[in-house]
Motif scaffolding. Structure first.
Motif, mmCIF file in Angstrom:
data_model
loop_
_atom_site.group_PDB
_atom_site.id
_atom_site.type_symbol
_atom_site.label_atom_id
_atom_site.label_comp_id
_atom_site.label_asym_id
_atom_site.label_seq_id
_atom_site.Cartn_x
_atom_site.Cartn_y
_atom_site.Cartn_z
ATOM 1 N N UNK B 211 34.670 45.463 41.066
ATOM 2 C CA UNK B 211 35.570 44.339 41.311
ATOM 3 C C UNK B 211 34.931 43.344 42.263
ATOM 4 N N UNK B 212 34.440 43.834 43.381
ATOM 5 C CA UNK B 212 33.851 42.934 44.382
ATOM 6 C C UNK B 212 32.632 42.235 43.795
ATOM 7 N N UNK B 213 31.813 42.990 43.085
ATOM 8 C CA UNK B 213 30.602 42.399 42.535
ATOM 9 C C UNK B 213 30.930 41.313 41.512
ATOM 10 N N UNK B 214 31.905 41.602 40.645
ATOM 11 C CA UNK B 214 32.250 40.632 39.615
ATOM 12 C C UNK B 214 32.952 39.419 40.207
ATOM 13 N N UNK B 215 33.832 39.666 41.167
ATOM 14 C CA UNK B 215 34.561 38.563 41.783
ATOM 15 C C UNK B 215 33.599 37.547 42.372
ATOM 16 N N UNK B 216 32.492 38.044 42.952
ATOM 17 C CA UNK B 216 31.532 37.151 43.569
ATOM 18 C C UNK B 216 30.382 36.778 42.655
ATOM 19 N N UNK B 217 30.474 37.180 41.410
ATOM 20 C CA UNK B 217 29.357 36.969 40.502
ATOM 21 C C UNK B 217 29.130 35.491 40.206
ATOM 22 N N UNK B 218 27.890 35.099 40.207
ATOM 23 C CA UNK B 218 27.559 33.683 40.026
ATOM 24 C C UNK B 218 26.518 33.473 38.940
ATOM 25 N N UNK B 219 25.436 34.256 39.026
ATOM 26 C CA UNK B 219 24.233 33.915 38.279
ATOM 27 C C UNK B 219 24.416 33.874 36.774
ATOM 28 N N UNK B 220 25.056 34.898 36.225
ATOM 29 C CA UNK B 220 25.132 34.956 34.759
ATOM 30 C C UNK B 220 25.922 33.778 34.206
ATOM 31 N N UNK B 221 27.088 33.517 34.778
ATOM 32 C CA UNK B 221 27.900 32.420 34.260
ATOM 33 C C UNK B 221 27.206 31.086 34.493
ATOM 34 N N UNK B 222 26.550 30.954 35.623
ATOM 35 C CA UNK B 222 25.891 29.697 35.944
ATOM 36 C C UNK B 222 24.834 29.357 34.915
ATOM 37 N N UNK B 223 24.026 30.366 34.545
ATOM 38 C CA UNK B 223 22.958 30.080 33.599
ATOM 39 C C UNK B 223 23.497 29.962 32.181
ATOM 40 N N UNK B 224 24.520 30.725 31.845
ATOM 41 C CA UNK B 224 25.065 30.639 30.494
ATOM 42 C C UNK B 224 25.744 29.302 30.241
ATOM 43 N N UNK B 225 26.588 28.874 31.169
ATOM 44 C CA UNK B 225 27.369 27.675 30.876
ATOM 45 C C UNK B 225 27.381 26.641 31.991
ATOM 46 N N UNK B 226 26.921 26.996 33.184
ATOM 47 C CA UNK B 226 26.942 26.050 34.292
ATOM 48 C C UNK B 226 28.349 25.655 34.694
ATOM 49 N N UNK B 227 29.350 26.460 34.340
ATOM 50 C CA UNK B 227 30.719 26.096 34.656
ATOM 51 C C UNK B 227 31.503 25.823 33.382
ATOM 52 N N UNK B 228 30.758 25.774 32.281
ATOM 53 C CA UNK B 228 31.425 25.726 30.991
ATOM 54 C C UNK B 228 31.832 24.354 30.552
ATOM 55 N N UNK B 229 32.177 24.195 29.298
ATOM 56 C CA UNK B 229 32.632 22.876 28.889
ATOM 57 C C UNK B 229 33.873 22.503 29.687
#
Lengths: 278, 280, 495
Positions: B211-229
């Motif tokens: 939970x803690x790791x995912x809550x603070x997770x940044x890298x994967x989403x950032x590189x996949x979508x940069x915040x998304x459309x």
């Protein structure tokens, strides 16, 4: 009875193969994409077996344009000192926590465990201020000094388990023979804990090798980019060559895999030890 | 005669390092979050709480985290049970489970970004070939982008989760199962009455860590979508990163960072309380 | 537990791992210390009349012949004091960095007492990196600017005025008047204009002919929409759409800011006019609606696409139209057969609209830091060097087809026209130079005075966000435009 067993075995193998396919497929896909020509990748239907074969992407990677080797060198410059620092600090602290007569040992152990929960993205803003304070912005030294924070908690935790599981009689025997604590540590305990220390070292190396967000925030120009930053930049602003990105992914992941491969058994065992202690 | 306890020297380097590079920065950032234009003020926090994006990203982060935890734990447990079976090559397969975990977040994200590519990607082609869809689908369309990110993150962490659970499974004494079998318990009953309760401590701890790791997770989403459309995948850590480093608002970013750490700590405390209470 | 533990024996596989690492290390050191491959270009450059169809090799380093120089150095002057210039710019693609390095090396050969260190920083990071540099006193001596960046630095009081140098270069090489405007405000020039990049519409001649039935490129919005619609189709009869009409980005990035502003501008709209935010207007809503119409004919996955993916899609024939700066031409050239049909035309305009082509006037901003370090003259020497038509082409062609000459003499630069990509797409490059000269427009410079807060568009991306909000359905186009206008006004108050 036999049919039920056979059924069970078939299901098990099916699930195992399915899992392996799901796990390995992305790597396979990236691996073959790195050998496909750019034209095939962009204009033709994606194929599981490539139609063309080229080494151009790998050549380009090491050329002056993409400077893979430059970023790799930067990553090494950071990862190796971080590993050494981590091993040094963690081994001492873990031994102290395992055997030392220290007040508040338990509290410190728990604190160390708690700091394992910190994610780099929690640390990026606080550490950024430190970086600015020490004037280490855009400096690889900044990374070398801050990465151990991420690696040390886990290493201390794991090494403590290792030290604790070494029979204390060996050390006591040596102490009785007149050796002092440091002697006991270096001559007797360390050789016995060597696998654990190696594992901690390799784990630190892999963590530093893979770290992205701190490097993203602390490094400015191309010159000092580590490999993850360089890799992310290949998915570039103006030009994308997925074959090249695939080749870069493959080469980047390879050292971590090679280096870690012999240790998987130890690592899984280490998890067992840790899990039980809970 | 007092003997100097040299043992303290052993933990001194670690304490020093943590003090300088962890404790001090945290205090520094907390202080900084209360400073706006050289005055001590709550201004930064007010700005943070007045930004609608803070709440929307917080909500999205919860969705992302809960989805991840459920899938990782569920699939991880199933995988662990599978790996606990005795079949040929089982130890090799167990070692292979480490590969996604060993790969950097960057590699995982890039691999999947390439697989999910809209026009040249293999995923959409496979789906079309298998007849599941008839036209190329976009994995990063606003309504599915977060799900795609969750899939990638689950793929990355489930094998490691499985190994952790496997370690727990292997410690369960075999004779418990044997006596249950003699008593005529079915597979499900054995699972529910023996496996789960004995695994509960490990699952509980790992759930917290995940939970803690995912809550603070940044890298994967950032590189996949940069915040998304639009804001489809804009998570709280991404909001923090863009505010601090791309918009240059360091003090406001400090406030967000402090809030994030505070939230993580509160989760931890609540969770431990809950766990202790359930043990009683 | 202790019975199972390995007894400290180091397994052989561990040794193998260590050996592999050492070998990798050695290979890396070897590669990193390899001297760069240098190709020497012949001293007289003839302009060939046939179009070369080879792709641009990506590892070529071009050295500029040192015999072509117009600066005389008298042998009697004592060796000038050694100067080191820190030069920031935002062109991070490796090809551009490499070619800038080549120009720098040639310059250093001619002026051995000046050393230049280039620091490429991505556009996304430049504002915050500048912030940090200003805070820590580590600014560069010279920075390549676009007008918004120059305005930003002007506000931070970091720039020196450059009237003398601009007048000198204007006298020698004659600037295009529209371009000079973009560097002038408050009675002075704050950056030395060096080049421009201009937007145009590229299209696939064969697609619009075969699938839309047009013999000529679109001139109006209606025509563009019609062609885009007809070009989104299944071309191999398997029931799946294979090509799409166009791609317009909706990511929170400069790409979206620019692409949308272009439609806004031709529809008589603007974001900032003089000192006001004028974004909330019916023209802006119309432009956004048109943009969203175009979105219907974009490929799947393109919600996430920036320039790179878009250019790839166009180059590989997946989309029929693409708004472009010439930067994509090098990529397009790599696709041999497909590149044959790529043509360019000016941006289509709606009924009652105006001819405007988004054009960024690049310039060199000299910072006060250079005065502190005594490097101002060295910097000016460098600027004179690259504006010299003998060297201008090499400087412009760090991304062939993208950077366009903005001086009369510069347009004739032989080294510019000799580049393979420029030669291959000569009609497109000529179109762009024409648009730059006649119809160039840029946000913040369309009114009577320069809107000095216009850098907000690039640093906050509210325009792009408004597009994204409307595209994802979070807000209606009217709401999105209103929201963006409000955000800009709020930001203006903060500063």
């Amino acid at each position: 009875m036999k049919i039920a067993n056979l059924f069970k075995i078939v299901i098990i193998y099916f699930l195992v193969i399915l899992t392996l396919v799901i796990l390995i497929f992305p790597y396979y896909w990236v691996f073959i994409s790195s050998f496909k020509s750019t034209i095939e990748i962009a204009t033709e239907e994606p194929r599981l077996i490539p139609r063309t074969f080229t080494l151009k992407h790998y050549e380009d990677l090491f050329g002056l344009t993409y400077k893979f080797h430059h970023y790799a060198l930067n990553s090494l410059i950071v990862s190796i000192p971080v590993t050494i620092i981590s091993i040094f600090i963690s081994t001492l602290a873990a031994y102290g926590l395992a055997r030392g007569r220290i007040k508040g040992k338990r509290a410190f152990s728990n604190a160390v465990l708690l700091s394992y929960l910190t994610e780099p993205s929690m640390l990026v803003v606080p550490l950024f201020f430190i970086i600015l304070l020490f004037g280490l912005y855009n400096n690889l030294l900044g990374l070398i000094l801050t990465y151990p924070i991420i690696t040390i908690p886990f290493c201390i935790w794991m090494l403590r388990e290792f030290f604790v599981s070494i029979p204390i009689e060996i050390e006591e025997a040596a102490l009785v023979d007149g050796a002092n604590r440091l002697h006991v540590l270096t001559k007797i305990v360390l050789p016995l804990a060597a696998p654990g220390i190696f594992t901690a070292g390799i784990w630190s190396f892999v963590t530093a090798w893979n770290e992205y967000i701190l490097a993203l925030a602390f490094i400015a120009g191309l010159e000092n980019w580590t490999l993850p930053l360089g890799l992310a930049s290949y998915v570039a602003v103006y030009d994308i060559d997925w074959g090249l990105v695939s080749a870069a992914c493959f080469l980047y992941g390879l050292p971590a895999l090679i280096v870690f491969a012999p240790l998987t058994k130890y690592f899984v065992k280490g998890l067992t030890l840790g899990a039980v202690k809970r | 005669m007092t003997k100097i306890n040299y043992d303290y020297l052993l933990i001194m380097p670690a304490i020093l390092w943590i003090a300088i590079f962890l404790i001090f920065p945290f205090f520094y950032v907390i202080i900084n979050s209360f400073i706006y234009k050289n005055n001590v003020t709550l201004n930064n926090y007010i700005t943070v709480f007045q930004t609608p994006r803070f709440y929307s990203s917080l909500y999205r982060t919860f969705l992302w985290t809960i989805g991840n935890v459920i899938f990782q734990l569920g699939l991880g447990l199933g995988l662990a049970i599978l790996l606990n079976q005795n079949f040929k090559g089982v130890s090799a397969v167990r070692s292979l489970m480490l590969i996604p975990w060993l790969s950097s977040n960057v590699i995982v994200a890039l691999q999947w970004k390439w697989i999910f590519h809209g026009t040249c990607g293999i995923a959409t082609k496979l789906l079309m070939d298998l007849g599941i869809t008839s036209s190329p689908i976009s994995f990063f369309a606003p309504n599915v982008a977060l799900l795609s990110c969750i899939i990638v993150n689950v793929w990355r962490w489930t094998p490691f989760t499985a190994l952790v659970f496997l370690a727990g499974l292997q410690v369960i004494p075999q004779h418990l199962y044997e006596s249950a079998l003699i008593d005529g318990a079915s597979v499900f009953q054995r699972f529910l009455k023996i496996t789960l309760p004995l695994l509960k401590p490990i699952i509980a701890v790992w759930a917290l860590i995940t939970f803690i790791r995912t809550f603070n997770g940044f890298e994967i989403v950032w590189i996949l979508t940069g915040g998304g459309p639009g804001e489809a995948t804009l998570l709280l850590p991404i909001h923090m990163y863009t505010t601090t480093f791309l918009l240059g608002r360091f003090n406001e970013g400090s406030a967000i960072s402090v809030l994030m750490t505070l939230m993580s700590t509160i989760f931890m405390i609540l969770y431990v309380r809950m766990a202790q209470r359930s043990e009683q | 537990m202790s019975g199972e533990k390995p007894k400290g024996k180091i397994s052989s596989s561990l040794i193998v791992a260590v050996v592999v690492i050492i070998v990798l290390l050695a290979a890396l050191v070897y590669y990193a210390t390899l001297p760069p491959k240098v190709e020497v270009v012949p001293t007289t450059v003839a302009i060939p009349t046939t179009i070369v169809t080879t792709a641009v090799p990506s590892t070529t380093v071009i050295t500029i012949p040192t015999t072509v120089t117009t600066v005389a150095v008298t042998p009697m002057t004592p060796t000038p004091e050694k100067k080191e210039i820190i030069f920031w710019h935002c062109e991070t693609p490796p090809l551009r960095v490499q070619r800038v390095e080549a120009v720098i090396r040639s310059f250093e050969r001619e002026y051995p007492w000046i050393k230049i260190k280039q620091v490429p920083i991505g556009w996304d990071a430049i504002y915050s990196k500048l912030d940090e540099a200003i805070k820590t006193g580590t600014q560069p001596d010279v920075i390549q600017t676009i007008p918004a960046l120059a305005l930003y630095l002007y506000h931070a009081e970091q720039l020196l005025e450059v009237d003398d140098l601009v007048k000198e270069i204007d006298g020698k090489y004659h600037y295009a008047k529209e371009q000079l405007k973009m560097h002038y405000w408050d009675g002075h020039y704050w950056s030395v204009p060096t080049e421009a990049i201009t937007l145009f519409l590229s299209y696939r001649e064969n697609y619009i002919k075969e699938y839309a039935g047009y013999d000529r490129p679109p001139k109006t919005w209606d025509e563009l929409l019609d062609m885009v619609k007809k070009c989104t189709r299944d071309i191999d009869g398997d029931g799946k759409i294979d090509i799409w009409g166009i791609n317009v980005p909706i990511t929170r990035s400069l790409a979206t800011d620019e692409w949308f502003w272009q439609q806004l501008a031709v529809n008589n709209g603007e974001v900032f006019l003089d000192t006001q935010v004028v974004l909330d207007s019916p023209q802006a809503v119309e432009a956004l609606k048109f943009y969203l119409e175009l979105r219907k004919y974009c490929p799947p996955g393109s919600e996430n696409w920036g320039w790179a993916e878009q250019n790839l899609a166009f180059a590989s024939g997946k989309i029929a139209f693409n708004f472009n700066f010439g930067g994509a031409l090098a990529t397009i050239a790599e696709y041999g057969e497909l590149a044959k049909y790529v043509k360019g035309c000016p941006v289509p305009i709606p009924k009652g609209g105006r001819r405007v082509a988004l054009s960024f006037g690049y310039g060199m901003g000299i910072l006060k830091k250079a005065e502190e370090r005594g490097t101002v003259d060295a910097v000016k020497t460098f600027i004179r060097y690259i504006m010299d038509p003998a060297n201008y082409g090499y400087w412009l062609n760090r991304q062939p087809g993208l950077f366009l000459p903005i001086t009369e003499e510069g347009e004739k630069s032989p080294s510019f026209w000799a580049d393979p990509v420029v030669m291959k797409f000569r009609p497109i490059v000529e179109l762009c130079i024409n648009e730059t000269r006649e119809h160039a427009g840029l946000w913040g410079f369309m009114g009577k005075e320069t809107s000095k807060m216009v850098y907000l568009i690039e640093s906050t991306h509210y325009l792009a966000e408004a597009v994204a909000k409307a595209a994802t359905g979070e807000m209606t186009p009217e709401q999105a435009i209103k929201w963006a206008a409000e955000q800009f006004r709020l930001e203006m108050l903060k500063h």
